[in-house]
Design an enzyme around this catalytic site. Structure first.
Site, PDB file in Angstrom:
ATOM      1  N   ASP A  11      -4.795  -1.410  14.961  1.00  0.00           N
ATOM      2  CA  ASP A  11      -5.817  -2.622  14.751  1.00  0.00           C
ATOM      3  C   ASP A  11      -5.679  -3.448  16.163  1.00  0.00           C
ATOM      4  O   ASP A  11      -4.728  -3.178  16.626  1.00  0.00           O
ATOM      5  CB  ASP A  11      -5.551  -3.241  13.433  1.00  0.00           C
ATOM      6  CG  ASP A  11      -6.286  -4.674  13.352  1.00  0.00           C
ATOM      7  OD1 ASP A  11      -7.335  -4.354  13.214  1.00  0.00           O
ATOM      8  OD2 ASP A  11      -5.662  -5.766  12.985  1.00  0.00           O
ATOM      9  N   ASP A  13      -7.044  -7.397  16.406  1.00  0.00           N
ATOM     10  CA  ASP A  13      -6.635  -8.708  15.930  1.00  0.00           C
ATOM     11  C   ASP A  13      -5.599  -8.887  14.979  1.00  0.00           C
ATOM     12  O   ASP A  13      -5.744  -8.267  13.798  1.00  0.00           O
ATOM     13  CB  ASP A  13      -7.985  -9.508  15.369  1.00  0.00           C
ATOM     14  CG  ASP A  13      -9.129  -9.622  16.418  1.00  0.00           C
ATOM     15  OD1 ASP A  13      -8.792 -10.284  17.643  1.00  0.00           O
ATOM     16  OD2 ASP A  13     -10.329  -9.213  16.440  1.00  0.00           O
TER      17      ASP A  13
END
Length: 218
Positions: A11, A13
């Protein structure tokens, strides 16, 4: 090193980039611009990782459907105003370079838009290390497994040899839905207890712990 993985998908953020607080601020500020009650920090943090439209519909469910484009526009205004201030978590550039140097295939699965991710990859200089990426505006949003399924198909990776690394329950649920292992990152958007309830391989609590776990076990 332990058995390891062929493909490691991150991922963005809250996992690689220290941006969770900026996302929460942008959600709350965009609500105030439209004279809406701002969601709590907890509610705003929960939607991080989802596609932007879906995230704002979860965070502000009382808004009329016709008003969401305006809310999205205000969110982008506030987030981009601070985008240049955001930094990768400590040690992330070295970790990504080391994993790539060891021959691991690296990917990104993110709730960001394609424009947003490409800008972030260029700004941080990490783009050269990721062989494939998927964004929420070109794929089903998390926790749907499509991002991981498409990345594995593109790179020829087996689910049994793929690891998803993320800071939200959406990431870990996507991993489970795709039949791949998950590593929870407890220093991002969702609390460690929520991540551990999804039964990942492990839950790390600092960027240094994430680097150590991946270099020793992935």
């Amino acid at each position: 090193m332990a058995e390891g993985f062929d493909l490691i998908v991150f991922d963005w953020d809250g996992t690689l980039l220290d941006s969770a607080a900026a996302i929460v601020h942008a959600i709350q500020a965009s609500c105030r611009d439209l004279d809406l009650p701002a969601p709590s920090d907890e509610r705003a943090r929960y939607v991080i990782g989802l596609g932007l439209g879906e995230a704002l519909r979860h965070a502000v469910p009382e808004l009329r459907e016709s008003d969401y484009p305006r809310l999205i526009e205000r969110y982008r205004h506030h987030f981009l105003a601070r985008d240049h201030e955001l930094r990768l978590f400590e040690g992330v550039p070295q970790l990504i370079a080391e994993l790539a140097g060891r021959g691991r295939m690296l990917g990104v699965a993110t709730g960001k838009s394609r424009v947003g991710l490409d800008r972030a990859l260029a700004h941080t200089g990490l783009g050269m290390h990721f062989l494939a990426t998927r964004c929420a505006d070109e794929c089903f949003s998390k926790p749907h497994p499509a991002m991981l399924e498409q990345l594995m198909d593109e790179l020829g990776a087996d689910p049994a040899r793929t690891l998803m690394v993320g800071d939200t329950t959406h990431d870990l649920q996507m991993a489970r839905n795709a039949g791949v292992a998950g590593l929870g990152v407890g220093f991002g958007a969702h609390p460690a207890a929520a991540l551990e309830a999804e039964r990942p391989l492990a839950c790390v609590h600092t960027p240094r712990d994430m680097a150590r776990w991946l270099l020793e076990r992935a």
